[in-house]
Design a protein around this motif. Structure first.
Motif, PDB file in Angstrom:
ATOM      1  N   ARG A  16       0.831  -1.207   0.000  1.00  0.00           N
ATOM      2  CA  ARG A  16       0.000   0.000   0.000  1.00  0.00           C
ATOM      3  C   ARG A  16       0.866   1.258   0.000  1.00  0.00           C
ATOM      4  O   ARG A  16       0.534   2.254  -0.668  1.00  0.00           O
ATOM      5  CB  ARG A  16      -0.932  -0.037   1.218  1.00  0.00           C
TER       6      ARG A  16
ATOM      7  N   ALA B 235       2.242   1.652  -3.574  1.00  0.00           N
ATOM      8  CA  ALA B 235       1.177   2.047  -4.501  1.00  0.00           C
ATOM      9  C   ALA B 235       0.820   3.519  -4.317  1.00  0.00           C
ATOM     10  O   ALA B 235       0.640   4.258  -5.294  1.00  0.00           O
ATOM     11  CB  ALA B 235      -0.050   1.171  -4.291  1.00  0.00           C
TER      12      ALA B 235
ATOM     13  N   GLN C  63       3.608   5.697  -5.643  1.00  0.00           N
ATOM     14  CA  GLN C  63       3.584   5.745  -7.111  1.00  0.00           C
ATOM     15  C   GLN C  63       2.510   6.708  -7.603  1.00  0.00           C
ATOM     16  O   GLN C  63       2.706   7.450  -8.572  1.00  0.00           O
ATOM     17  CB  GLN C  63       3.351   4.331  -7.655  1.00  0.00           C
TER      18      GLN C  63
ATOM     19  N   GLU D 179      -0.919  -1.423  -9.323  1.00  0.00           N
ATOM     20  CA  GLU D 179      -1.540  -1.594  -8.009  1.00  0.00           C
ATOM     21  C   GLU D 179      -1.937  -3.047  -7.785  1.00  0.00           C
ATOM     22  O   GLU D 179      -1.727  -3.604  -6.702  1.00  0.00           O
ATOM     23  CB  GLU D 179      -2.774  -0.694  -7.894  1.00  0.00           C
TER      24      GLU D 179
ATOM     25  N   LEU E  88       1.174  -5.125  -7.101  1.00  0.00           N
ATOM     26  CA  LEU E  88       1.637  -4.982  -5.721  1.00  0.00           C
ATOM     27  C   LEU E  88       0.757  -5.778  -4.760  1.00  0.00           C
ATOM     28  O   LEU E  88       1.251  -6.400  -3.814  1.00  0.00           O
ATOM     29  CB  LEU E  88       1.654  -3.506  -5.319  1.00  0.00           C
ATOM     30  N   THR E  89      -0.550  -5.751  -5.017  1.00  0.00           N
ATOM     31  CA  THR E  89      -1.470  -6.502  -4.159  1.00  0.00           C
ATOM     32  C   THR E  89      -1.163  -7.989  -4.212  1.00  0.00           C
ATOM     33  O   THR E  89      -1.081  -8.661  -3.173  1.00  0.00           O
ATOM     34  CB  THR E  89      -2.925  -6.254  -4.588  1.00  0.00           C
TER      35      THR E  89
END
Length: 734
Positions: A205, A208, A211, A433, A436-437
């Motif tokens: 998080r 993200a 970014q 995103e 990354l999750t």
């Protein structure tokens, strides 16, 4: 009807948010089991409420779909098993049900051991939680919300742990700063295991948000908001990391290193960041070298072995001497490997399914019942002799013993499917995103998998494990069916709709409402009442310690009334009854007999509920020994018989042999008492209590030199034995 449908959907979402935020935080300061029991009970209670709401929601879907074919049911069995992880999760649940049926004690396996509360009931609730989240989380907003709540729930947990490190505890009284913090988990190992599962999503998080902050063409207010978010997540990440450091939990540190390494490798490979891959590999190699150099003699880093935190990485001495927590694990692993190899007889009666144990195991939660058969006496010298050895501190070994090869394969299939699906989606998705999750989910589960090979999986980490499984399913749905990212509006009931009982769909709705009420009742009686019973259980202990025996019995009776299937309640109730009986003069035979009979009935119930608890048989033997000593010599044979039943379950427990020695000693049978004590020394020749007991026998026989010799040995083995010192002092006076 549509209002009820909307209410059910909202109830389900509120339920999973409540689970995510309450499970790490909740504890019961008034309970005997203040950490695991309230967490697990509340988790199961909320999950069953969610299930009740889901059943009603599915039934309403059927009714509306039958009236309006343009709105098909949200879930169909035909599509159910095409969803990722559904088959592995279902197989895992099925194996747990099968191994519960074949268990040495199916009821115990179903409800679970009192201190862990991780029986089949709880495991099925984990799988239900997975299905509830996977099939009811429909929008990106819901997804972001549950992740945010999970991260926010870690804030008070980590902050509490840091406060404990500095000697501040707003809940419990501390003597000073804690060397190892445990926060709301009650154990540094469990706290560390939780933190390593929540750190990867926090890091994802943060990256993200950072970014988003760095994107061009953003308004100043939006950029400032994203900057504040990034700072907030960075501070939370720092707090979690510091708290993890303060746990001084080596297993959690190892899991953290594994998780962060995987996080960096996946991120570097997905974005072709060669520099990050090189740094990650170099850092991992450096850590391994540090670990080796700290544990080898004569290295340049030998002087660093005593430094704070680095000293926790030095395990070579414990490995050599088999001491400390490392020694405990080694002894348990060796004993359980021997259990798998030799498969000794378990319990008092032949096991009709003995041939099936390698395949189906001994049953969920049955470790505490079968471990005494291979208990290594040396373990009692490292930790408390009454310590509960109900886990191997290796999850795969636990599964192999309790659920057999089926359980181990089902778990590995689940884990393998999770990583296969996660990496497959990661390779396809183009959203940074989402990448990354996925990396966070994979890294957290990998960290957990590594940690539980030297730790224990309990409710907080298991909740996150199954939540991450469900979130992976949701990500898969978002990636493969982007048009379904928005929740479908709830269809309005047609104006002509009538509650026609002849309609099978309407009958399904009525049945689901009835089932919902049954589930709510079941959830309350098996969870909320259990928390209330645990509070009375603690009151019973407090009253007994204060000498208020009548109040202690009343508190135990309340606990039994609220939760009548807990063997520990009956055993504890027998304690104050026994003390009351001892306080009654031997001349009052009727009252003494009545109290001892009440104690006998309580212990009989405890043995019925947990027939493999050797200590219950030893306690009953002690009861009959006193009974025979005071008012009824005919009870002597029963005392001996119950001790022998304890030996049959736990042949390597020196305490039980000493207990039988006491019975013979009190009966004046000194030769047999000496024989039992020597048998005990054959089990554990370094147990100081046995030498002390032998000293008492020789003292009664008038052999003062032998008595002195044994008291000296007892004091040598345990310099803190004040009674040994007093006996020696009295002999010196003679």
């Amino acid at each position: 009807m549509t209002a009820l449908h909307s209410f059910c959907r909202k109830t389900i979402e509120i339920g999973w948010l409540a689970v995510v935020i309450s499970t790490p935080i909740v504890l019961s300061i008034y309970g005997f089991n203040p950490y695991d029991l309230p967490k697990t009970s509340l988790f199961r209670f909320i999950t069953l409420l969610m299930l009740a709401a889901w059943l009603v929601s599915l039934a309403i879907d059927r009714v509306l779909a039958s009236q309006d074919t343009s709105n098909p049911p949200a879930l169909s069995l035909r599509k159910l098993f095409t969803v990722p992880l559904v088959i592995p999760a279902s197989l895992f649940a099925a194996v747990y049900l099968l191994t519960t049926v074949t268990s040495l004690n199916p009821r115990f396996s179903l409800w679970g051991e009192y201190l862990r509360v991780q029986g089949t009931y709880t495991t099925l609730c984990y799988v239900l939680f997975f299905f509830l989240v996977a099939f009811n989380l429909r929008t990106r907003a819901q997804f972001d919300r549950v992740v945010t709540v999970a991260l926010l729930a870690s804030l008070p947990v980590a902050f509490y742990g840091v406060l404990q490190h500095f000697g501040v505890d707003p809940i419990f009284v501390l003597d000073g700063p804690m060397s190892r913090v445990d926060s709301t988990m009650g154990n540094p190992i469990f706290l560390g295991a939780y933190l390593i599962m929540i750190i990867p999503p926090t890091l994802a998080r943060f990256l993200a948000t950072l970014q988003m902050f760095l994107r061009d063409n953003q308004s100043l207010p939006l950029r400032c908001f994203k900057l504040l978010q990034a700072i907030g997540y960075a501070l939370l990440l720092a707090l979690q990391s510091v708290c993890l450091l303060y746990t001084k939990s080596r297993g959690a540190w190892l899991g953290f290193l594994a998780g962060i390494t995987l996080f960096s490798i996946l991120l570097s490979l997905r974005h072709r960041m060669r520099w990050l891959l090189i740094v990650t590999i170099a850092t991992s190699v450096a850590f391994v070298l540090l670990l080796l150099l700290l544990n080898l003699p004569g290295t340049p880093l030998e002087r660093l072995q005593t430094l704070p935190y680095l000293s926790n990485l030095v395990i070579i001495d414990d490995l050599k001497a088999t001491t400390g927590t490392v020694g405990v694990r080694l002894l348990i692993w060796q004993a359980e490997i021997e259990l798998l190899r030799s498969r000794p007889p378990i319990g008092l009666t032949p096991d009709p399914l003995h041939f099936l144990r390698p395949v189906a195991g001994y049953g969920p939660e049955m470790m505490s019942g079968i471990f005494p058969a291979v208990y290594p006496p040396r373990l009692g010298r490292i930790e408390d002799r009454n310590a509960l050895a109900d886990r191997a501190h290796n999850h795969l070994l636990d599964l192999l013993i309790m659920n057999g090869a089926l359980g181990l394969l089902a778990y590995l299939f689940l884990i393998g499917s999770f990583f296969y699906q996660g990496i497959s989606i990661l390779r396809r998705t183009k959203s940074f995103e989402t990448q990354l999750t996925l990396i966070a989910l994979l890294s957290a589960v990998f960290a957990h998998f590594v940690e539980i090979q030297v730790g224990i999986a309990l409710v907080t980490t298991q909740m996150l494990f199954w939540l991450y499984m469900a979130l992976l399913v949701v990500v898969h749905r978002f990636e493969t069916s982007p048009m379904e990212e928005q929740a479908k509006p709830i269809a309005s009931a047609p104006a002509a709709l009538r509650m026609n009982l002849r309609d099978s769909n309407v009958r399904w709705l009525i049945y689901s409402l009835l089932m919902a009420f049954i589930l709510i009742f079941f959830a309350t009686t098996t969870n909320i009442n259990l928390i209330r019973a645990d509070i009375n259980f603690e009151r019973c202990y407090d009253f007994a310690e204060a000498g208020a025996l009548g109040e202690a019995i009343d508190a135990c009776d309340q606990a039994i009334k609220l939760s009548p299937n807990q063997a520990r309640y009956y055993r504890l109730r027998a304690g104050p009854l026994f003390l009351l009986a001892r306080a009654v003069p031997d001349s009052d035979v009727d009252l003494k007999t009545k109290l001892l009979q009440s104690c006998e009935r309580a212990m009989e119930k405890a043995r019925q509920l947990t027939p493999l608890a050797a200590e219950y048989y030893a306690d009953t033997g002690k009861l009959y020994g006193y009974w025979a000593e005071t008012i009824d010599p005919s009870k002597f044979e029963q005392a001996v018989e119950f001790y022998h039943q304890a030996f049959q379950i736990a042949p390597h427990d020196a305490d039980f042999r000493n207990g039988l020695g006491h019975v013979y000693f009190n009966a004046g049978q000194y030769e047999e008492a000496i024989r039992q004590y020597k048998y005990s020394l054959g089990i554990d020749p370094q147990y100081h209590a046995t030498y002390y007991d032998l000293g008492l026998v020789y003292l009664d026989l008038g052999e003062k030199e032998k008595a002195k010799e044994h008291f000296e040995t007892a004091l040598l083995l345990d310099p803190k034995c004040e009674e040994c010192a007093r006996k020696l002092e009295s002999l010196e006076g003679d």
